[in-house]
Design a protein around this motif. Structure first.
Motif, short mmCIF file in Angstrom:
data_model
loop_
_atom_site.label_atom_id
_atom_site.label_comp_id
_atom_site.label_asym_id
_atom_site.label_seq_id
_atom_site.Cartn_x
_atom_site.Cartn_y
_atom_site.Cartn_z
N ARG A 30 0.81 -1.21 0.00
CA ARG A 30 0.00 0.00 0.00
C ARG A 30 0.85 1.27 0.00
NH1 ARG A 30 -3.72 -0.26 4.73
NH2 ARG A 30 -4.60 -1.91 3.48
N LYS A 73 -3.39 -13.20 6.12
CA LYS A 73 -4.24 -12.06 6.47
C LYS A 73 -3.95 -11.65 7.91
CE LYS A 73 -8.99 -10.51 6.41
NZ LYS A 73 -10.38 -10.88 6.17
N GLY A 81 -4.34 -6.02 6.88
CA GLY A 81 -4.33 -6.43 5.48
C GLY A 81 -3.53 -7.68 5.22
N GLN A 129 0.76 -5.19 4.13
CA GLN A 129 -0.28 -4.48 3.40
C GLN A 129 -0.12 -4.61 1.88
OE1 GLN A 129 0.11 -0.56 5.20
NE2 GLN A 129 -1.33 -1.11 6.80
N THR A 153 -1.03 -5.01 -1.80
CA THR A 153 -2.20 -4.59 -2.57
C THR A 153 -2.20 -5.12 -3.99
OG1 THR A 153 -1.09 -2.53 -3.22
CG2 THR A 153 -2.52 -2.45 -1.25
N GLU A 154 -1.01 -5.47 -4.53
CA GLU A 154 -0.94 -5.90 -5.91
C GLU A 154 0.14 -6.95 -6.10
OE1 GLU A 154 -1.25 -2.50 -8.86
OE2 GLU A 154 -0.74 -1.44 -6.99
#
Length: 85
Positions: free
Chosen positions: A36, A58, A62, A78, A80-81
């Motif tokens: 992130r 998890k 996140g 965290q 995100t991609e």
């Protein structure tokens, strides 16, 4: 990224399992994991497919990439991609 982590038992999904479902193109050679905050790390794709200690888990803040065979800077919080190329 973290440089030192307390030994812990982690549970999650192996990154190799996720890639198996995603079916990367035959010419793909790398995977980039992006957090992130913009932090990212790139791994050799075949190394990831063979690694049984590289997983997404998890947590309260996140998804985390747990990289058991790597130093702390390879662990990503965290996430995100994921890019496979």
């Amino acid at each position: 990224a973290y440089n030192e982590m307390t030994p812990t038992n982690y549970t999650g999904v192996l990154l190799s399992t996720i890639l198996g479902v995603a079916e990367p193109k035959p010419q793909a050679s790398s995977i980039q994991v992006i957090a992130r905050d913009g932090y990212s790390i790139t791994f050799d794709l075949q190394t990831v497919l063979d690694d049984e200690r590289l997983l997404l888990t998890k947590s309260n803040d996140g998804l985390w990439l747990i990289a058991g065979n790597y130093e702390g800077s390879a662990w990503v919080k965290q996430v995100t991609e994921l890019y496979v190329y």
